[in-house]
Motif scaffolding. Structure first.
Motif, short mmCIF file in Angstrom:
data_model
loop_
_atom_site.label_atom_id
_atom_site.label_comp_id
_atom_site.label_asym_id
_atom_site.label_seq_id
_atom_site.Cartn_x
_atom_site.Cartn_y
_atom_site.Cartn_z
N GLY A 150 -6.83 6.97 -7.49
CA GLY A 150 -5.49 7.53 -7.33
C GLY A 150 -4.54 6.63 -6.58
N LEU A 151 -4.93 5.38 -6.37
CA LEU A 151 -4.08 4.41 -5.66
C LEU A 151 -3.22 3.69 -6.70
N LEU A 152 -2.22 4.40 -7.21
CA LEU A 152 -1.47 3.92 -8.36
C LEU A 152 -0.67 2.66 -8.07
N ASP A 153 -0.11 2.56 -6.85
CA ASP A 153 0.69 1.37 -6.53
C ASP A 153 -0.17 0.12 -6.50
N ARG A 154 -1.40 0.26 -5.96
CA ARG A 154 -2.28 -0.91 -5.89
C ARG A 154 -2.83 -1.24 -7.29
N ALA A 155 -3.10 -0.22 -8.09
CA ALA A 155 -3.54 -0.46 -9.46
C ALA A 155 -2.44 -1.16 -10.25
#
Length: 283
Positions: free
Chosen positions: A122-127
Protein backbone atom coordinates in the motif's frame (compact mmCIF):
# COMPACT_ATOMS: atom_id res chain seq x y z
CA UNK A 1 19.77 -57.86 -43.86
CA UNK A 2 23.51 -57.44 -44.03
CA UNK A 3 25.19 -54.88 -41.77
CA UNK A 4 27.95 -52.78 -43.26
CA UNK A 5 31.34 -53.57 -41.73
CA UNK A 6 32.01 -49.93 -40.81
CA UNK A 7 28.84 -49.87 -38.64
CA UNK A 8 30.33 -52.68 -36.56
CA UNK A 9 33.39 -50.52 -35.99
CA UNK A 10 31.35 -47.40 -35.21
CA UNK A 11 28.99 -48.91 -32.64
CA UNK A 12 31.59 -49.22 -29.84
CA UNK A 13 32.68 -45.63 -30.53
CA UNK A 14 29.09 -44.31 -30.23
CA UNK A 15 28.67 -46.26 -27.00
CA UNK A 16 31.87 -44.81 -25.58
CA UNK A 17 30.87 -41.24 -26.50
CA UNK A 18 27.41 -41.66 -24.91
CA UNK A 19 28.98 -43.08 -21.72
CA UNK A 20 31.44 -40.17 -21.57
CA UNK A 21 28.69 -37.55 -22.07
CA UNK A 22 26.61 -39.13 -19.32
CA UNK A 23 29.60 -39.15 -16.98
CA UNK A 24 30.25 -35.45 -17.69
CA UNK A 25 26.58 -34.58 -17.03
CA UNK A 26 26.51 -36.58 -13.82
CA UNK A 27 29.73 -35.01 -12.56
CA UNK A 28 28.36 -31.54 -13.36
CA UNK A 29 25.12 -32.22 -11.47
CA UNK A 30 27.00 -33.63 -8.49
CA UNK A 31 29.39 -30.67 -8.49
CA UNK A 32 26.54 -28.14 -8.62
CA UNK A 33 24.53 -29.90 -5.93
CA UNK A 34 27.56 -30.00 -3.62
CA UNK A 35 28.06 -26.26 -4.21
CA UNK A 36 24.56 -25.48 -2.94
CA UNK A 37 23.96 -24.89 0.77
CA UNK A 38 22.40 -27.93 2.40
CA UNK A 39 19.60 -25.73 3.72
CA UNK A 40 18.64 -24.86 0.12
CA UNK A 41 18.05 -28.53 -0.67
CA UNK A 42 16.13 -28.89 2.58
CA UNK A 43 13.96 -25.95 1.52
CA UNK A 44 13.14 -27.62 -1.77
CA UNK A 45 12.22 -30.78 0.07
CA UNK A 46 9.87 -28.84 2.38
CA UNK A 47 8.22 -27.20 -0.63
CA UNK A 48 7.67 -30.57 -2.28
CA UNK A 49 6.08 -31.78 0.92
CA UNK A 50 3.84 -28.68 1.08
CA UNK A 51 5.48 -27.24 4.19
CA UNK A 52 5.99 -23.58 3.10
CA UNK A 53 6.81 -22.23 6.58
CA UNK A 54 9.70 -24.64 7.03
CA UNK A 55 10.76 -24.03 3.42
CA UNK A 56 11.07 -20.30 4.06
CA UNK A 57 13.16 -20.85 7.17
CA UNK A 58 15.47 -23.16 5.20
CA UNK A 59 15.82 -20.67 2.32
CA UNK A 60 16.57 -17.82 4.71
CA UNK A 61 19.36 -19.93 6.19
CA UNK A 62 20.65 -20.73 2.68
CA UNK A 63 20.81 -17.02 1.82
CA UNK A 64 22.64 -16.32 5.09
CA UNK A 65 25.21 -19.03 4.34
CA UNK A 66 25.70 -18.06 0.69
CA UNK A 67 24.78 -14.44 -0.10
CA UNK A 68 25.72 -14.99 -3.75
CA UNK A 69 22.58 -17.04 -4.46
CA UNK A 70 20.88 -14.26 -6.44
CA UNK A 71 18.06 -16.37 -7.86
CA UNK A 72 17.27 -17.63 -4.39
CA UNK A 73 16.97 -14.02 -3.19
CA UNK A 74 14.43 -13.39 -5.95
CA UNK A 75 12.47 -16.54 -5.16
CA UNK A 76 12.43 -15.87 -1.45
CA UNK A 77 11.38 -12.23 -1.88
CA UNK A 78 8.47 -13.26 -4.10
CA UNK A 79 7.47 -15.93 -1.61
CA UNK A 80 7.41 -13.35 1.20
CA UNK A 81 5.22 -11.04 -0.90
CA UNK A 82 2.73 -13.78 -1.76
CA UNK A 83 2.42 -14.60 1.94
CA UNK A 84 1.76 -10.94 2.77
CA UNK A 85 5.12 -10.47 4.54
CA UNK A 86 5.82 -7.29 2.59
CA UNK A 87 8.43 -5.91 5.02
CA UNK A 88 10.61 -8.97 4.52
CA UNK A 89 10.01 -8.95 0.77
CA UNK A 90 11.05 -5.28 0.59
CA UNK A 91 14.25 -5.96 2.57
CA UNK A 92 15.14 -8.93 0.37
CA UNK A 93 14.62 -7.08 -2.92
CA UNK A 94 16.24 -3.86 -1.63
CA UNK A 95 19.36 -5.90 -0.82
CA UNK A 96 19.40 -7.06 -4.43
CA UNK A 97 18.93 -3.54 -5.82
CA UNK A 98 21.85 -2.29 -3.69
CA UNK A 99 24.24 -5.00 -4.88
CA UNK A 100 26.96 -3.88 -7.29
CA UNK A 101 27.53 -7.26 -8.94
CA UNK A 102 24.12 -7.54 -10.64
CA UNK A 103 23.75 -7.52 -14.41
CA UNK A 104 21.52 -4.85 -15.92
CA UNK A 105 18.77 -7.42 -16.47
CA UNK A 106 18.93 -8.60 -12.86
CA UNK A 107 18.83 -5.02 -11.55
CA UNK A 108 15.74 -4.24 -13.61
CA UNK A 109 14.13 -7.42 -12.32
CA UNK A 110 15.00 -6.49 -8.73
CA UNK A 111 13.51 -3.02 -9.15
CA UNK A 112 10.35 -4.50 -10.64
CA UNK A 113 9.99 -6.89 -7.71
CA UNK A 114 10.63 -4.07 -5.22
CA UNK A 115 7.95 -1.93 -6.87
CA UNK A 116 5.47 -4.80 -6.57
CA UNK A 117 6.39 -5.16 -2.87
CA UNK A 118 5.62 -1.48 -2.25
CA UNK A 119 2.35 -1.79 -4.17
CA UNK A 120 1.28 -4.85 -2.18
CA UNK A 121 2.15 -2.98 1.05
CA UNK A 122 0.00 0.00 0.00
CA UNK A 123 3.02 2.31 -0.29
CA UNK A 124 1.79 3.81 -3.54
CA UNK A 125 4.16 6.80 -3.65
CA UNK A 126 7.21 4.57 -3.26
CA UNK A 127 5.86 2.06 -5.79
CA UNK A 128 5.24 4.90 -8.25
CA UNK A 129 8.82 6.17 -7.81
CA UNK A 130 10.24 2.72 -8.60
CA UNK A 131 8.09 2.15 -11.68
CA UNK A 132 8.85 5.64 -12.99
CA UNK A 133 12.54 4.67 -12.85
CA UNK A 134 11.71 1.64 -15.00
CA UNK A 135 9.53 3.49 -17.50
CA UNK A 136 12.25 4.17 -20.08
CA UNK A 137 14.02 0.82 -19.72
CA UNK A 138 13.50 -2.65 -21.16
CA UNK A 139 11.04 -3.20 -18.31
CA UNK A 140 8.87 -0.33 -19.57
CA UNK A 141 5.78 -2.43 -20.36
CA UNK A 142 5.72 -3.88 -16.85
CA UNK A 143 6.24 -0.43 -15.33
CA UNK A 144 3.42 1.14 -17.35
CA UNK A 145 0.90 -1.50 -16.30
CA UNK A 146 1.73 -1.09 -12.62
CA UNK A 147 1.71 2.71 -12.91
CA UNK A 148 -1.76 2.47 -14.42
CA UNK A 149 -2.89 0.32 -11.48
CA UNK A 150 -1.45 2.89 -9.04
CA UNK A 151 -3.13 5.88 -10.72
CA UNK A 152 -6.47 4.06 -10.79
CA UNK A 153 -6.17 3.37 -7.06
CA UNK A 154 -5.31 7.02 -6.46
CA UNK A 155 -8.09 8.16 -8.83
CA UNK A 156 -5.54 10.29 -10.67
CA UNK A 157 -7.40 9.97 -13.96
CA UNK A 158 -5.26 12.43 -15.93
CA UNK A 159 -2.10 10.41 -15.22
CA UNK A 160 -4.01 7.18 -15.90
CA UNK A 161 -4.95 8.48 -19.36
CA UNK A 162 -1.32 9.40 -20.10
CA UNK A 163 -0.03 5.99 -19.05
CA UNK A 164 -2.78 4.00 -20.79
CA UNK A 165 -2.11 5.90 -24.01
CA UNK A 166 1.54 4.81 -23.83
CA UNK A 167 0.82 1.09 -23.53
CA UNK A 168 1.93 -0.92 -26.58
CA UNK A 169 -1.61 -2.29 -27.06
CA UNK A 170 -3.38 0.99 -26.25
CA UNK A 171 -5.37 0.90 -29.49
CA UNK A 172 -7.25 -2.31 -28.68
CA UNK A 173 -10.90 -2.27 -27.63
CA UNK A 174 -10.18 -2.91 -23.94
CA UNK A 175 -7.91 0.09 -23.48
CA UNK A 176 -10.02 2.40 -25.62
CA UNK A 177 -12.94 1.55 -23.34
CA UNK A 178 -10.81 2.17 -20.24
CA UNK A 179 -9.44 5.50 -21.46
CA UNK A 180 -12.94 6.68 -22.38
CA UNK A 181 -14.05 5.80 -18.85
CA UNK A 182 -11.11 7.78 -17.38
CA UNK A 183 -12.28 10.81 -19.37
CA UNK A 184 -15.78 10.26 -17.98
CA UNK A 185 -14.38 10.27 -14.44
CA UNK A 186 -12.78 13.66 -15.12
CA UNK A 187 -16.00 14.91 -16.73
CA UNK A 188 -18.01 13.84 -13.67
CA UNK A 189 -15.60 15.68 -11.37
CA UNK A 190 -15.85 18.81 -13.53
CA UNK A 191 -19.65 18.58 -13.63
CA UNK A 192 -19.73 18.41 -9.84
CA UNK A 193 -17.85 21.71 -9.65
CA UNK A 194 -19.91 23.29 -12.49
CA UNK A 195 -16.83 23.52 -14.71
CA UNK A 196 -18.88 22.99 -17.85
CA UNK A 197 -16.09 23.65 -20.33
CA UNK A 198 -13.96 20.84 -18.90
CA UNK A 199 -17.01 18.56 -18.91
CA UNK A 200 -17.48 19.24 -22.60
CA UNK A 201 -13.81 18.60 -23.38
CA UNK A 202 -13.66 15.26 -21.56
CA UNK A 203 -16.99 14.02 -22.91
CA UNK A 204 -15.86 14.78 -26.45
CA UNK A 205 -12.56 12.98 -25.82
CA UNK A 206 -14.40 9.99 -24.38
CA UNK A 207 -16.63 9.71 -27.44
CA UNK A 208 -13.69 10.16 -29.79
CA UNK A 209 -11.87 7.35 -28.00
CA UNK A 210 -14.90 5.06 -27.80
CA UNK A 211 -17.97 6.14 -29.75
CA UNK A 212 -20.01 3.45 -27.95
CA UNK A 213 -19.36 4.96 -24.51
CA UNK A 214 -22.79 5.08 -22.86
CA UNK A 215 -21.48 6.92 -19.82
CA UNK A 216 -20.21 9.78 -22.00
CA UNK A 217 -23.66 10.16 -23.58
CA UNK A 218 -25.30 10.24 -20.16
CA UNK A 219 -22.90 12.92 -18.91
CA UNK A 220 -23.25 14.92 -22.13
CA UNK A 221 -27.01 14.92 -21.70
CA UNK A 222 -26.66 15.96 -18.06
CA UNK A 223 -24.40 18.85 -19.11
CA UNK A 224 -26.81 20.06 -21.79
CA UNK A 225 -29.76 19.79 -19.40
CA UNK A 226 -27.85 21.77 -16.77
CA UNK A 227 -27.26 24.47 -19.38
CA UNK A 228 -30.98 24.53 -20.22
CA UNK A 229 -30.69 22.74 -23.57
CA UNK A 230 -33.26 19.99 -23.05
CA UNK A 231 -33.77 19.14 -26.72
CA UNK A 232 -30.03 18.61 -27.21
CA UNK A 233 -29.91 16.63 -23.95
CA UNK A 234 -32.64 14.32 -25.26
CA UNK A 235 -30.62 13.73 -28.44
CA UNK A 236 -27.60 12.73 -26.33
CA UNK A 237 -29.60 10.29 -24.21
CA UNK A 238 -31.44 8.81 -27.20
CA UNK A 239 -28.03 7.96 -28.70
CA UNK A 240 -27.65 5.25 -26.03
CA UNK A 241 -30.04 2.99 -27.95
CA UNK A 242 -27.50 2.68 -30.77
CA UNK A 243 -24.55 2.40 -28.35
CA UNK A 244 -25.87 -0.30 -26.03
CA UNK A 245 -29.64 -0.60 -25.40
CA UNK A 246 -29.01 -2.57 -22.21
CA UNK A 247 -28.35 0.77 -20.48
CA UNK A 248 -31.43 2.63 -21.71
CA UNK A 249 -33.00 2.31 -18.25
CA UNK A 250 -30.32 4.69 -16.95
CA UNK A 251 -31.64 7.41 -19.24
CA UNK A 252 -35.37 6.80 -18.76
CA UNK A 253 -35.96 9.13 -15.80
CA UNK A 254 -33.72 11.78 -17.28
CA UNK A 255 -35.75 11.69 -20.50
CA UNK A 256 -39.07 11.94 -18.70
CA UNK A 257 -37.80 14.89 -16.64
CA UNK A 258 -36.67 16.69 -19.79
CA UNK A 259 -39.97 16.07 -21.58
CA UNK A 260 -41.73 17.28 -18.44
CA UNK A 261 -39.80 20.54 -18.53
CA UNK A 262 -40.69 20.88 -22.19
CA UNK A 263 -44.38 20.19 -21.48
CA UNK A 264 -44.43 17.04 -23.66
CA UNK A 265 -44.80 14.22 -21.13
CA UNK A 266 -46.92 12.07 -23.46
CA UNK A 267 -44.15 12.14 -26.07
CA UNK A 268 -41.80 10.81 -23.41
CA UNK A 269 -44.18 7.95 -22.62
CA UNK A 270 -44.41 7.07 -26.30
CA UNK A 271 -40.61 6.97 -26.58
CA UNK A 272 -40.21 4.69 -23.56
CA UNK A 273 -42.96 2.34 -24.83
CA UNK A 274 -41.22 2.13 -28.21
CA UNK A 275 -37.98 1.18 -26.46
CA UNK A 276 -39.78 -1.57 -24.53
CA UNK A 277 -41.26 -2.93 -27.75
CA UNK A 278 -37.87 -3.03 -29.46
CA UNK A 279 -35.99 -4.26 -26.37
CA UNK A 280 -38.37 -6.38 -24.24
CA UNK A 281 -35.62 -7.34 -21.79
CA UNK A 282 -35.43 -3.77 -20.42
CA UNK A 283 -36.68 -3.23 -16.85
Amino acid sequence: MEIEFWWLLALPLFFALGWLAARIDIRQVVHESRALPRSYLSGLNFLLNEQPDKAIDAFVEAVRIDPQTIELHFALGSLFRRRGETDRAIRMHQLLVDREDLSEEQRLQALGELGQDFLKAGLLDRAEAVFLRLRDTRASDLALRYLLEIYQQEKDWAKAIGVASSLPDHENVHWRTEVANFHCELATQALGSSNFEDVRIHVEQALLTNRRCVRASLIQGDLLAAEGHDEAALDAWKRIESQDPVYLALAAQRIMDAYGRLGRVEQGHLLLRSWLERHPSLD
